[in-house]
Design a protein around this motif. Structure first.
Motif, PDB file in Angstrom:
ATOM      1  N   LEU A  44       2.460   8.888  -6.329  1.00  0.00           N
ATOM      2  CA  LEU A  44       3.074  10.210  -6.198  1.00  0.00           C
ATOM      3  C   LEU A  44       4.139  10.407  -7.272  1.00  0.00           C
ATOM      4  O   LEU A  44       4.215  11.476  -7.892  1.00  0.00           O
ATOM      5  CB  LEU A  44       3.682  10.372  -4.805  1.00  0.00           C
ATOM      6  CG  LEU A  44       4.456  11.672  -4.558  1.00  0.00           C
ATOM      7  CD1 LEU A  44       3.567  12.896  -4.790  1.00  0.00           C
ATOM      8  CD2 LEU A  44       5.043  11.695  -3.151  1.00  0.00           C
TER       9      LEU A  44
ATOM     10  N   VAL B  31       1.647  13.026  -0.666  1.00  0.00           N
ATOM     11  CA  VAL B  31       1.059  11.708  -0.872  1.00  0.00           C
ATOM     12  C   VAL B  31      -0.458  11.809  -0.749  1.00  0.00           C
ATOM     13  O   VAL B  31      -0.978  12.361   0.217  1.00  0.00           O
ATOM     14  CB  VAL B  31       1.612  10.697   0.154  1.00  0.00           C
ATOM     15  CG1 VAL B  31       0.869   9.362   0.047  1.00  0.00           C
ATOM     16  CG2 VAL B  31       3.102  10.492  -0.054  1.00  0.00           C
ATOM     17  N   GLY B  32      -1.158  11.307  -1.755  1.00  0.00           N
ATOM     18  CA  GLY B  32      -2.613  11.288  -1.732  1.00  0.00           C
ATOM     19  C   GLY B  32      -3.274  12.519  -2.308  1.00  0.00           C
ATOM     20  O   GLY B  32      -4.500  12.545  -2.431  1.00  0.00           O
ATOM     21  N   GLN B  33      -2.504  13.552  -2.672  1.00  0.00           N
ATOM     22  CA  GLN B  33      -3.117  14.747  -3.247  1.00  0.00           C
ATOM     23  C   GLN B  33      -3.388  14.559  -4.742  1.00  0.00           C
ATOM     24  O   GLN B  33      -2.746  13.748  -5.413  1.00  0.00           O
ATOM     25  CB  GLN B  33      -2.208  15.964  -3.040  1.00  0.00           C
ATOM     26  CG  GLN B  33      -2.088  16.406  -1.597  1.00  0.00           C
ATOM     27  CD  GLN B  33      -1.478  17.795  -1.487  1.00  0.00           C
ATOM     28  OE1 GLN B  33      -1.591  18.608  -2.400  1.00  0.00           O
ATOM     29  NE2 GLN B  33      -0.836  18.059  -0.366  1.00  0.00           N
ATOM     30  N   ARG B  34      -4.353  15.332  -5.269  1.00  0.00           N
ATOM     31  CA  ARG B  34      -4.652  15.284  -6.707  1.00  0.00           C
ATOM     32  C   ARG B  34      -3.432  15.711  -7.511  1.00  0.00           C
ATOM     33  O   ARG B  34      -2.685  16.601  -7.103  1.00  0.00           O
ATOM     34  CB  ARG B  34      -5.820  16.205  -7.063  1.00  0.00           C
ATOM     35  CG  ARG B  34      -7.159  15.796  -6.494  1.00  0.00           C
ATOM     36  CD  ARG B  34      -8.263  16.727  -6.977  1.00  0.00           C
ATOM     37  NE  ARG B  34      -7.962  18.107  -6.719  1.00  0.00           N
ATOM     38  CZ  ARG B  34      -7.624  18.992  -7.658  1.00  0.00           C
ATOM     39  NH1 ARG B  34      -7.527  18.613  -8.921  1.00  0.00           N
ATOM     40  NH2 ARG B  34      -7.366  20.242  -7.337  1.00  0.00           N
TER      41      ARG B  34
ATOM     42  N   ARG C  30       1.132   4.036  -3.023  1.00  0.00           N
ATOM     43  CA  ARG C  30       0.937   5.467  -2.819  1.00  0.00           C
ATOM     44  C   ARG C  30       2.147   6.262  -3.279  1.00  0.00           C
ATOM     45  O   ARG C  30       2.017   7.334  -3.897  1.00  0.00           O
ATOM     46  CB  ARG C  30       0.652   5.734  -1.343  1.00  0.00           C
ATOM     47  CG  ARG C  30      -0.683   5.154  -0.891  1.00  0.00           C
ATOM     48  CD  ARG C  30      -0.799   5.106   0.620  1.00  0.00           C
ATOM     49  NE  ARG C  30      -0.909   6.444   1.175  1.00  0.00           N
ATOM     50  CZ  ARG C  30      -0.852   6.700   2.476  1.00  0.00           C
ATOM     51  NH1 ARG C  30      -0.656   5.711   3.340  1.00  0.00           N
ATOM     52  NH2 ARG C  30      -0.975   7.934   2.917  1.00  0.00           N
TER      53      ARG C  30
ATOM     54  N   ASN D 243       2.400  11.007 -10.474  1.00  0.00           N
ATOM     55  CA  ASN D 243       1.839  12.357 -10.508  1.00  0.00           C
ATOM     56  C   ASN D 243       2.918  13.399 -10.755  1.00  0.00           C
ATOM     57  O   ASN D 243       2.713  14.360 -11.515  1.00  0.00           O
ATOM     58  CB  ASN D 243       1.122  12.660  -9.195  1.00  0.00           C
ATOM     59  CG  ASN D 243      -0.192  11.903  -9.068  1.00  0.00           C
ATOM     60  OD1 ASN D 243      -0.734  11.423 -10.058  1.00  0.00           O
ATOM     61  ND2 ASN D 243      -0.696  11.780  -7.859  1.00  0.00           N
TER      62      ASN D 243
ATOM     63  N   ASP E 259       0.829  -1.203   0.000  1.00  0.00           N
ATOM     64  CA  ASP E 259       0.000   0.000   0.000  1.00  0.00           C
ATOM     65  C   ASP E 259       0.867   1.258   0.000  1.00  0.00           C
ATOM     66  O   ASP E 259       0.620   2.202  -0.774  1.00  0.00           O
ATOM     67  CB  ASP E 259      -0.910   0.003   1.227  1.00  0.00           C
ATOM     68  CG  ASP E 259      -1.755   1.259   1.312  1.00  0.00           C
ATOM     69  OD1 ASP E 259      -2.579   1.483   0.415  1.00  0.00           O
ATOM     70  OD2 ASP E 259      -1.559   2.029   2.265  1.00  0.00           O
TER      71      ASP E 259
END
Length: 976
Positions: A602, A673-676, A598, A605, A594
Motif C-alpha cells: 500500500l 489495502v489490496g486495491q490496484r 500488504r 502504491n 503478511d
C-alpha cells in the motif's frame, strides 16, 4: 481529465439539426473518431440521437479518438471496410468487360494487387473509386440506414396532430482529404449518391450536403509527387460539377446529366454535389501554419462540432442562407473555409493540476510522512506492551499451552489404578513384566494422544485470539494494525513500524524458544535412554525372580521403570510444548509478515501514485493547458502566475478536505489495502478534484472584468472570496473579443491579389458564442451584417466561428505549385482522374490528337490535310472534325464542339486513331526534307491554338496538349 470549453449540458439535443457525418479514407477516419470523442465529451459519453456517423475506408486499421481525456473508437455500425474484397474477382470481371460503367474511366494499366484494395488506395484515386463501385450496394445500404435513423427522429408535427408529422431538414457532412486515393477518389460520388437516396425518399429539397476537404499543405511532410497532382485533379473534377458544367454539357449533347454505376444504378448530377464545400488548408489567412492532420484536427473538429452540436450552428445556418455566392447558380465557383477560436477559463485543466498537486502533498506530507524518532521509540514500547498484554513471552506462552490439567502426563502412570500394587499382586508372576510394560506403553500412548489434542486446541486458541479482529473490546494484532493505520495522528508509516518491530520481537521469542527446545530435546533423549535402561533392568530382575531358590525381588526394578517412563513423558511434554510454542510464534511471525507486506505494498502504491501517476497526470494537464492556443481555445489565465494564485487560494481547504475524505472513508485508509494501484491513484485524485470544485464556478466574463480592473458589483459577480488573478493581459472586454475574432481566421491560404480582381468579393460570416446573449458584457457591442451572437450556456467559454464563402479554385496560393506538379504527373502518364469526362486517353493518344490538329490546321486547304483534325472546317463552325479522306466523304465530328469532348470522342475510338496515325505519319515523312520550315509552322500553330479555347479549356487541357506537341517537335528536330 476534466472537460473544459464544451457546450453546457443544458443545451437540449432536440435543438440540434439531424445530421449524418461521413468520413472518407484515412483523413475522414481520423476526423470521425475525434468527432465522436468530442460528442461523447459533450453529451455524457454518447452520441446525440440526431447524429449518425459513417466511415468508408479501404484500410481496416482501427482509429482511436481522444479529446481532452475522452478516448473512443468507431463502432461496427459506424465503419464500413471497402477493402474487404476478392481482387482476383475484380480482375476477372474487368477482363471480361462485364462492367462498362467501370471501364469508362478505369485505366487498365493500373496493376491490381491484393494489397491495393485491402490496405488503402495508396494515393491512387482510381483505386478509391473502384472500391466504391465494387461495394456500392453495401455503401447504399449503410447510407440508407443512416438516413432512416436521422429522418425517423427528425419528424415534426403540430401539437396534438400526429397525422401532420413531416420530415425536417437534414445536414450531411462529408469529410475527406483531396490528396490521397480513397477519399479523393469517391467524395463526389458519395455526395451524389446520398443526395439521390434522399431524393428517392421525397426529401431532396430537405437535405444539405456539406463537404469538408483537406488540402495537400496539411500533409507537407509526405511525398508531394502524388498528393499534389491528386489534389489538383480532384479539384478540377469538383470544380466541373460545382459549376454545373456537367449539366451544360448534357444539354448541348441532348443527354441527361447523370453518373452511371454498376447494376444499372444512375444518379442525376445536374446540381452541385455540395451546397457548401469547405476547403481547409494548413495555412490560415493570417499566415499561421499547422502541419499534419493531428495538428489541424482540433480546429477541424471544433469547426464541424460547432455547426452540428451547438446553437452556433443554427445561428450560422440562418446567416448562410443570405450569402449571395452560395445562391447564385451562375457563379463560377463557390468554395468556402472556416476557422475557430475560443477564449476559455480552463477550469478543468486548472482543477486537474491543482488536484494533482494537493493529492501528492496529501500523500507525501500526510499519509506517507515518516514518524519522528521519539514516536518510533514509543512504538517499540507499544509493541512490548502489546505482547505483554497478550502474555506473549516464553514462560507465559508455555503456561498457556499447559494451563489446563497436567495429569494426563504428570502422575498418570503413578496414579493409574491398573499399576497399583494391590492390582499388580493379582497378576501372575510370570506375566508381570509383559503386563506392566504393556500397560505402561498403552497409558503412555493414551496420555500422548490426549496431550497432543490439548496442545492443538491451545495452539489454535492462542493464534486465533492473537489474530482475530477486535472483539469485545480486546485489541488483537489485525485490529491493532488497522487501528494504527486509520488513526489520523498515526497512520500508515506508524503501522508499518509497529509491524516491523513486532516481527522483530517475535523473531527474538522464536529464537529463545529454539534454544530452549534444543535443551529440551537433549533432556528428552537422556530420559528416553534411562527409560530403556530401567526397562531392561526390570526385565532382568523379573526373570531372576522367577528362578527356583532365587531370593531376588523385582518390585524395586518395576518401580524404577515406571518412574523412568513418567520422567520421559514429562520431558516429552516440555519438548512438545516448546515445539508448539515455536509453531505459534512462527504462525504469528508469518501473519505479521503478511500484514507488513500488504501495508508495504500500500505504501509503495501510494508512493507510486504520488511520484509517478499524479506527477505524470499533472504533467499531462499542464501540457493540455499549455497546448491550448488560438487555433482552438486560448486560456485567459497565465499558466504560471494565475495558476499558482488559484492554487494557493484554495490550497488549505482543499488539502484538509482531501485528507479528511481519505481518512474518513468507510474503512479508513485500511480500505485501500489490496486495491490496484491505479484505482488508489484515481481515488486520491478524484477526492482532490472534488476539493477544488469551487474553481468550476468561476465565470469567464468575471475573469475578463477582473483583469480589466472592473470590480463594481453591478458589473460583475464577485469571484469566490474576492480572488484576484495575476494581471497578465489587462484588456478591456472589447479588446478580448477583437483578439478572439482575429484568432478565428479561416484556414484558406488564398491569393489576395487574385481575389481583388473578382467581380464579387468573398463573403464572411462571424458567429460569437457567449454564455447568454441576453446577459453578457458583450451584449452592447454592435455586430455588422454577417455577424451574430449565440448562446452556448457555457459560463467558461466564448467561441468565434468564422466562415468565408465564395472563393474560387484558382485563388489558392498553391494553385500554380499544384498545377506544375500535376503537369509533371500527366507527363509521366499517371491516371489521376476518376470521371470519364476527364479520362481523355493516355499521353500517346493526346499527342496524336494535337499533332493531327496542328497538321490539319496547317494543311486544311491542301490534299495533305485529308484525314486530319481541323477546327471550324467548311461549315462546321464551332466543331472539331476529321477532314474527309476522300471527296464525297462526310467529315467525322468529334464531340459537342468543346476540346474536352473532342478528346473524349477521339480517345474512345481505336480504329479512328489508327487511320489518323497513318495520315499523320505520312505528313511527317513528306515534310521531313523541309524540317525547319515545318517546325516553324507548328510553332505558329501553338501560338494561335489557345485563341480557339475558352479559359477553362486552356487551363485544363490546352497547356498539356501544347506541352506534348512541344516535346514531339523537339524530337522531330533531333531525329534524322
Amino acid at each position: 481529465m476534466a472537460d473544459t470549453g464544451s457546450i453546457a449540458e443544458d443545451t437540449r439535443q432536440e435543438e440540434l439539426i439531424p445530421t449524418i457525418i461521413i468520413g472518407l479514407g484515412g483523413t475522414g477516419k481520423v476526423a470521425l473518431a475525434r468527432l465522436k470523442a468530442r460528442f461523447y465529451q459533450r453529451f455524457n459519453g454518447r452520441l446525440p440521437a440526431t447524429v449518425r456517423l459513417l466511415c468508408l475506408d479501404i484500410d481496416p486499421k482501427e482509429e482511436l479518438g481522444r479529446v481532452d481525456g475522452q478516448m473512443v473508437k468507431l463502432g461496427t455500425e459506424e465503419f464500413l471496410d471497402l477493402g474487404n474484397v476478392n481482387v482476383s474477382d475484380i480482375k476477372r470481371e474487368l477482363a471480361a468487360n462485364h462492367f462498362p460503367e467501370i471501364d469508362a474511366w478505369f485505366d487498365r494499366k493500373i496493376a491490381l494487387a491484393e494489397s491495393n484494395l485491402r490496405k488503402g488506395a495508396q494515393q491512387n484515386r482510381q483505386l478509391g473509386r473502384l472500391a466504391l463501385f465494387w461495394r456500392l450496394e453495401e455503401v447504399k445500404q449503410a447510407l440508407t440506414n443512416a438516413i432512416g435513423h436521422v429522418t425517423r427522429l427528425g419528424l415534426t408535427a403540430e401539437a396534438g396532430r400526429p397525422d401532420t408529422a413531416r420530415p425536417v431538414e437534414v445536414n450531411v457532412f462529408i469529410i475527406s482529404s483531396i490528396c490521397g486515393g480513397t477519399g479523393s477518389g469517391m467524395l463526389i460520388d458519395v455526395a451524389y449518391v446520398i443526395k439521390d437516396l434522399f431524393e428517392r425518399r421525397g426529401m431532396g429539397d430537405l437535405v444539405s450536403v456539406i463537404g469538408v476537404l483537406v488540402s495537400p499543405l496539411v500533409f507537407r511532410t509526405a511525398n508531394q509527387d502524388n498528393i499534389q497532382p491528386n489534389a489538383f485533379a480532384a479539384l478540377q473534377e469538383l470544380d466541373y460539377f460545382m459549376t454545373r458544367r456537367a449539366e451544360k454539357t448534357a444539354k448541348r449533347l441532348g443527354e441527361p446529366a447523370q453518373i452511371n454505376y454498376p447494376s444499372g444504378y444512375q444518379v442525376d448530377c445536374h446540381e452541385r454535389p455540395f451546397k457548401i464545400c469547405y476547403l481547409i488548408d494548413a495555412v490560415a489567412s493570417s499566415g499561421r501554419a499547422l502541419e499534419g492532420i493531428e495538428n489541424l484536427a482540433p480546429m477541424l473538429i471544433d469547426g464541424i462540432f460547432l455547426q452540428v452540436g451547438s446553437r452556433l450552428g443554427a445561428s450560422a445556418a440562418s446567416l448562410i442562407n443570405n450569402v449571395k455566392s452560395l445562391n447564385a447558380p451562375e457563379r463560377r465557383t463557390v468554395y468556402s473555409s472556416f476557422g475557430v477560436a475560443s477564449l476559455i477559463f480552463p477550469a478543468g485543466q486548472i482543477i486537474d493540476i491543482c488536484a494533482d498537486r494537493v493529492a501528492r502533498e496529501v500523500l507525501t506530507e500526510g499519509l506517507l510522512r515518516e514518524p519522528l524518532e521519539a514516536v518510533k521509540q514509543d512504538l517499540a514500547i507499544q509493541v512490548n506492551r502489546f505482547l505483554d498484554d497478550k502474555e506473549f513471552d516464553q514462560m507465559r506462552l508455555l503456561q498457556r499451552l499447559r494451563q489446563k490439567d497436567n495429569k494426563p502426563l504428570i502422575g498418570r502412570l503413578k496414579e493409574d489404578d491398573r499399576l497399583r500394587d494391590n492390582r499388580l499382586r493379582k497378576v501372575d508372576k510370570e506375566q508381570m513384566f509383559v503386563h506392566v510394560t504393556g500397560r505402561v506403553e498403552d497409558l503412555s500412548s493414551e496420555a500422548g494422544a490426549i496431550t497432543a489434542r490439548h496442545l492443538d486446541l491451545q495452539q489454535q486458541t492462542i493464534i486465533a485470539d492473537f489474530l482475530q479482529l477486535p472483539k469485545e473490546g480486546r485489541k488483537t494484532l489485525a485490529g491493532r494494525v488497522q487501528e494504527i493505520t486509520n488513526d489520523r495522528q498515526l497512520g500508515l508509516p506508524h503501522a508499518i513500524i509497529f509491524l516491523t518491530r513486532l516481527r522483530s520481537r517475535l523473531e527474538e521469542i522464536w529464537e529463545d524458544l529454539g534454544r530452549s527446545s534444543n535443551t529440551a530435546q537433549g533432556d528428552r533423549t537422556k530420559t528416553q535412554q534411562r527409560r530403556q535402561v530401567a526397562q531392561e533392568a526390570f526385565e532382568r530382575d523379573h526373570k531372576a525372580a522367577l528362578k527356583p531358590l532365587s531370593f531376588r525381588n523385582s518390585e524395586k526394578a518395576r518401580e524404577e521403570y515406571i518412574g523412568a517412563a513418567q520422567t520421559y513423558l514429562d520431558r516429552e511434554l516440555e519438548y512438545n510444548s516448546l515445539a508448539r510454542a515455536r509453531q505459534v510464534v512462527s504462525t504469528l511471525m508469518n501473519s505479521a509478515a503478511d500484514l507488513l507486506e500488504r501495508l508495504n505494498l500500500l505504501r509503495d502504491n501510494l508512493t507510486w501514485a504520488a511520484d509517478s501517476y499524479l506527477q505524470e497526470h499533472e504533467n499531462l494537464a499542464r501540457r493540455a493547458l499549455m497546448g491550448l492556443d488560438v487555433v482552438r481555445r486560448k486560456p485567459i489565465i497565465d499558466p504560471v502566475k494565475d495558476l499558482d494564485g488559484l492554487y494557493n487560494h484554495f490550497h488549505a481547504d482543499a488539502r484538509f478536505r482531501t485528507l479528511g475524505d481519505l481518512q474518513g472513508m468507510e474503512r479508513g485508509l485500511w480500505g485501500l489495502v489490496g486495491q490496484r494501484r491505479e484505482a488508489i491513484a484515481e481515488l486520491v485524485f478524484g477526492l482532490a478534484q472534488k476539493a477544488f470544485e469551487p474553481i468550476s464556478q468561476i465565470r469567464l466574463e468575471d475573469v475578463i472584468l477582473e483583469k480589466a480592473g472592473i470590480t463594481e458589483p453591478d458589473k460583475r459577480r464577485v469571484l469566490p472570496r474576492n480572488l484576484l488573478l495575476a494581471e497578465t493581459e489587462k484588456y478591456e472586454p472589447a479588446r478580448w473579443l477583437e483578439t478572439l475574432r482575429a484568432n478565428a481566421d479561416f484556414f484558406w491560404n488564398y491569393n489576395e491579389a487574385m481575389e481583388r480582381g473578382r467581380d464579387q468579393n468573398a463573403e464572411r460570416i462571424m458567429i460569437t458564442g457567449v454564455r447568454d446573449t441576453q446577459n453578457t458584457i458583450f451584449a452592447n457591442i454592435a455586430t455588422k451584417q454577417g455577424e451574430g451572437l449565440a448562446s452556448t450556456d457555457d459560463p467558461q467559454l466564448m467561441t468565434v466561428l468564422q466562415m468565408i464563402h465564395g472563393f474560387m479554385f484558382d485563388s489558392m496560393s498553391q494553385y500554380r505549385t499544384y498545377q506544375e506538379s500535376y503537369k509533371r504527373s500527366r507527363r509521366r502518364g499517371d491516371a489521376v482522374y476518376v470521371f470519364p469526362e476527364f479520362n481523355l486517353g493516355d499521353n500517346d493518344t493526346r499527342r496524336l490528337f494535337i499533332r493531327a490538329h496542328a497538321y490539319g490546321t496547317l494543311f486544311a486547304k491542301e490534299a495533305k490535310g485529308r484525314g486530319l483534325i481541323a477546327w471550324n472546317w467548311e461549315g462546321n463552325e464551332g466543331q472539331y472534325v476529321i477532314i474527309p479522306a476522300a471527296d464525297g466523304d462526310k467529315p467525322v465530328i468529334l464531340g459537342d464542339g468543346t476540346l474536352k469532348e473532342a478528346l473524349r470522342h477521339f480517345a474512345r475510338q481505336p480504329a479512328l486513331q489508327a487511320k489518323v496515325l497513318e495520315r499523320v505519319e505520312a505528313v511527317e515523312r513528306s515534310m521531313r526534307p523541309q524540317k525547319a520550315e515545318f517546325v516553324t509552322q507548328i510553332e505558329k500553330f501553338a501560338k494561335e491554338f489557345p485563341g480557339q479555347l475558352d479559359a477553362d479549356e486552356q487551363q485544363m487541357w490546352g497547356e498539356e496538349l501544347l506541352t506534348l506537341l512541344g516535346a514531339f517537335t523537339r524530337d522531330f528536330v533531333i531525329k534524322p
